[in-house]
Motif scaffolding. Structure first.
Motif, PDB file in Angstrom:
ATOM      1  N   TYR A 260      13.705  60.563  32.946  1.00 53.08           N
ATOM      2  CA  TYR A 260      13.432  59.502  33.179  1.00 53.08           C
ATOM      3  C   TYR A 260      12.014  58.947  33.986  1.00 53.08           C
ATOM      4  CZ  TYR A 260      18.106  57.618  33.239  1.00 53.08           C
ATOM      5  OH  TYR A 260      19.520  57.687  33.614  1.00 53.08           O
ATOM      6  N   PRO A 261      11.099  59.888  32.453  1.00 52.03           N
ATOM      7  CA  PRO A 261       9.331  60.040  32.793  1.00 52.03           C
ATOM      8  C   PRO A 261       9.108  58.983  33.368  1.00 52.03           C
ATOM      9  CG  PRO A 261       9.704  59.644  30.725  1.00 52.03           C
ATOM     10  CD  PRO A 261      10.310  60.472  31.479  1.00 52.03           C
ATOM     11  N   SER A 262      10.033  57.602  33.096  1.00 51.12           N
ATOM     12  CA  SER A 262       9.599  56.108  33.524  1.00 51.12           C
ATOM     13  C   SER A 262      10.369  55.462  33.883  1.00 51.12           C
ATOM     14  CB  SER A 262       8.498  55.619  32.329  1.00 51.12           C
ATOM     15  OG  SER A 262       7.887  55.910  32.082  1.00 51.12           O
ATOM     16  N   PRO A 263      11.454  55.364  35.685  1.00 47.04           N
ATOM     17  CA  PRO A 263      12.784  55.309  35.240  1.00 47.04           C
ATOM     18  C   PRO A 263      12.650  53.660  35.445  1.00 47.04           C
ATOM     19  CG  PRO A 263      12.282  56.538  37.047  1.00 47.04           C
ATOM     20  CD  PRO A 263      10.962  56.083  36.101  1.00 47.04           C
ATOM     21  N   ARG A 264      11.053  52.953  35.348  1.00 50.25           N
ATOM     22  CA  ARG A 264      11.704  51.219  35.534  1.00 50.25           C
ATOM     23  C   ARG A 264      10.931  50.788  34.353  1.00 50.25           C
ATOM     24  NH1 ARG A 264       7.707  48.852  39.966  1.00 50.25           N
ATOM     25  NH2 ARG A 264       6.076  51.078  39.348  1.00 50.25           N
ATOM     26  N   ALA A 265      11.634  51.841  32.884  1.00 46.65           N
ATOM     27  CA  ALA A 265      10.964  50.996  32.146  1.00 46.65           C
ATOM     28  C   ALA A 265      12.189  49.794  31.362  1.00 46.65           C
ATOM     29  CB  ALA A 265      10.737  52.085  30.877  1.00 46.65           C
ATOM     30  N   SER A 266      11.900  49.213  30.691  1.00 45.25           N
ATOM     31  CA  SER A 266      12.662  48.274  30.624  1.00 45.25           C
ATOM     32  C   SER A 266      12.691  47.675  29.678  1.00 45.25           C
ATOM     33  CB  SER A 266      13.508  46.863  31.354  1.00 45.25           C
ATOM     34  OG  SER A 266      14.284  45.411  31.260  1.00 45.25           O
ATOM     35  N   PHE A 267      13.906  47.370  28.413  1.00 48.49           N
ATOM     36  CA  PHE A 267      13.839  46.036  26.819  1.00 48.49           C
ATOM     37  C   PHE A 267      12.770  44.824  27.692  1.00 48.49           C
ATOM     38  CE2 PHE A 267      17.319  49.286  25.615  1.00 48.49           C
ATOM     39  CZ  PHE A 267      16.081  49.887  24.436  1.00 48.49           C
ATOM     40  N   ASP A 268      13.560  44.516  28.750  1.00 50.51           N
ATOM     41  CA  ASP A 268      13.686  42.942  29.269  1.00 50.51           C
ATOM     42  C   ASP A 268      11.818  43.194  30.137  1.00 50.51           C
ATOM     43  OD1 ASP A 268      15.650  42.182  28.705  1.00 50.51           O
ATOM     44  OD2 ASP A 268      16.247  42.969  29.961  1.00 50.51           O
ATOM     45  N   ALA A 269      11.096  44.113  30.122  1.00 54.25           N
ATOM     46  CA  ALA A 269       9.811  44.201  30.524  1.00 54.25           C
ATOM     47  C   ALA A 269       9.151  44.500  29.602  1.00 54.25           C
ATOM     48  CB  ALA A 269       9.676  44.708  31.589  1.00 54.25           C
ATOM     49  N   GLY A 270       7.569  44.955  29.791  1.00 50.20           N
ATOM     50  CA  GLY A 270       6.646  45.406  28.808  1.00 50.20           C
ATOM     51  C   GLY A 270       6.411  47.223  29.001  1.00 50.20           C
ATOM     52  N   LEU A 271       5.237  47.565  28.187  1.00 53.01           N
ATOM     53  CA  LEU A 271       4.987  48.692  28.368  1.00 53.01           C
ATOM     54  C   LEU A 271       5.415  49.520  29.425  1.00 53.01           C
ATOM     55  CD1 LEU A 271       3.678  48.889  25.244  1.00 53.01           C
ATOM     56  CD2 LEU A 271       5.971  49.017  24.920  1.00 53.01           C
ATOM     57  N   ASP A 272       6.119  50.775  29.513  1.00 55.98           N
ATOM     58  CA  ASP A 272       5.851  52.083  30.588  1.00 55.98           C
ATOM     59  C   ASP A 272       4.876  53.183  30.434  1.00 55.98           C
ATOM     60  OD1 ASP A 272       7.410  50.291  32.609  1.00 55.98           O
ATOM     61  OD2 ASP A 272       7.554  51.981  33.499  1.00 55.98           O
ATOM     62  N   LEU A 273       4.015  53.742  31.230  1.00 58.42           N
ATOM     63  CA  LEU A 273       3.056  54.931  30.476  1.00 58.42           C
ATOM     64  C   LEU A 273       3.159  55.615  32.111  1.00 58.42           C
ATOM     65  CD1 LEU A 273       0.596  56.194  29.327  1.00 58.42           C
ATOM     66  CD2 LEU A 273      -0.389  55.493  30.441  1.00 58.42           C
ATOM     67  N   PHE A 274       3.662  56.838  31.403  1.00 57.53           N
ATOM     68  CA  PHE A 274       3.931  57.960  31.756  1.00 57.53           C
ATOM     69  C   PHE A 274       2.923  59.443  31.305  1.00 57.53           C
ATOM     70  CE2 PHE A 274       4.829  62.935  32.416  1.00 57.53           C
ATOM     71  CZ  PHE A 274       5.247  62.708  33.800  1.00 57.53           C
ATOM     72  N   ALA A 275       1.788  59.885  32.698  1.00 63.22           N
ATOM     73  CA  ALA A 275       0.729  60.644  32.122  1.00 63.22           C
ATOM     74  C   ALA A 275       0.519  61.507  32.892  1.00 63.22           C
ATOM     75  CB  ALA A 275      -0.526  59.669  31.493  1.00 63.22           C
TER      76      ALA A 275
END
Length: 327
Positions: A237-252
């Motif tokens: 889980y680099p981006s634990p809050r990422a969801s099909f119901d939201a926008g995109l998450d970025l981990f860098a």
């Protein structure tokens, strides 16, 4: 219901007998047509033809995440329109099956088929958001065709690992988690800029109109859901809050020194749905609608685990409620 079953005969974890049993089970509840893929991009072409024909109500993808990605791009050739496009169903047949597992499906062909049949009988479905990657206006990649992704994309280091894995698979190697680990090490040892990367993040302007810019990123992972991937059965889980119901998450990450790899690698391996990697070299952003990643030198680019060559600039868009999925 009229349905098309798109089968990847080279799927890692299925046999001809398994595919035959699956098709027979689905045919008991559906007016089923079966088509096997014969070349890269064939699943996309089959899904596009089914969509344009107007009679198919459901497209079932049997294969790994690459097959699913192709089917999704075929369904959405003319853009996202959940009410007019066929629904999507997935039966996992690859080595990792991130999209199917993120939807809550069993990571077993037989069990997943049973769950699909139950969902069809119960008329159970959900509408999911997707990511869209396209060439950036004014860049060398401006003419690159837009492409959808279901769970992740990568620009830079992680895409280089994917490219190395694909090269090994073309030489006859099986796609295993051990293979990914070996290629990660080789990519790291060959990385020239571990302390100062070449990726620049550009976010849309704020109240003053000026874009927000973050420079010198070494690696960037774009997530449309969580987890990002699996190492064996361990979710990462680099981006634990990422969801099909939201926008995109970025981990860098802004650094890939030995100490940074040890620290953030350990955090990734121990990440949970409630906590991802943290630190001064981490950039973590949630629920983005649009952003662009640039690089002066061409860098590897991947989507849903499919290496797409080198790019200098990619614009990412999160599109909510893009596709209906039986689940």
């Amino acid at each position: 219901m009229r349905a098309l079953l798109v089968v990847n005969p080279a799927a890692t974890t299925t046999s001809a007998r398994t595919r035959e049993v699956l098709a027979h089970a689905l045919a008991s509840d559906l007016k089923l047509e079966v088509a096997e893929t014969k070349y890269r991009g064939h699943a996309r072409d089959l899904a596009r033809q089914a969509t344009e024909g107007g009679e198919t109500e459901l497209v079932v993808a049997l294969g790994g995440d690459g097959t699913v990605n192709e089917v999704v791009n075929g369904l959405l050739t003319s853009g996202p329109d959940p009410d007019s496009h066929p629904r999507l169903a997935v039966v996992p047949g690859g080595s990792t099956n991130v999209f199917a597992r993120a939807l809550g499906l069993p990571n077993d062909v037989v069990e997943a088929t049973g769950a699909l049949l139950d969902a069809l009988r119960d008329r159970s479905e959900r509408t999911v958001g997707l990511g869209l990657a396209s060439g950036t206006p004014g860049s060398k990649d401006e003419g690159a065709p837009p492409r959808w992704f279901t769970f992740c994309a990568g620009f830079g280091f992680d895409a280089g690992v994917v490219g190395r894995v694909e090269q090994q698979r073309e030489r006859g190697k099986r796609s295993t988690h051990a293979l990914y680990v070996r290629q990660f090490v080789r990519q790291y040892l060959g990385e020239q800029n571990r302390r100062h990367g070449s990726v620049t993040l550009e976010l849309p302007g704020g109240a003053d109109g000026a874009p927000e810019v973050v420079e010198d990123l070494v690696m960037s992972i774009i997530c449309n859901t969580a987890p990002w991937t699996y190492l064996g059965n361990r979710p990462i889980y680099p981006s634990p809050r990422a969801s099909f119901d939201a926008g995109l998450d970025l981990f860098a990450l802004g650094r890939l020194s030995a100490s940074a790899v040890a620290r953030y690698g350990t955090q990734l391996l121990t990440s949970t749905p409630h906590r991802g990697p943290r630190g001064k070299h981490v950039v973590s952003l949630h629920d983005l609608t649009e952003f662009t990643l640039h690089s002066q030198a061409p860098l590897p680019f991947q989507m849903d685990g499919d290496h797409l060559g080198l790019r200098t600039s990619v614009t990412f868009t999160g599109v909510r409620r893009a596709l209906r999925v039986i689940v």
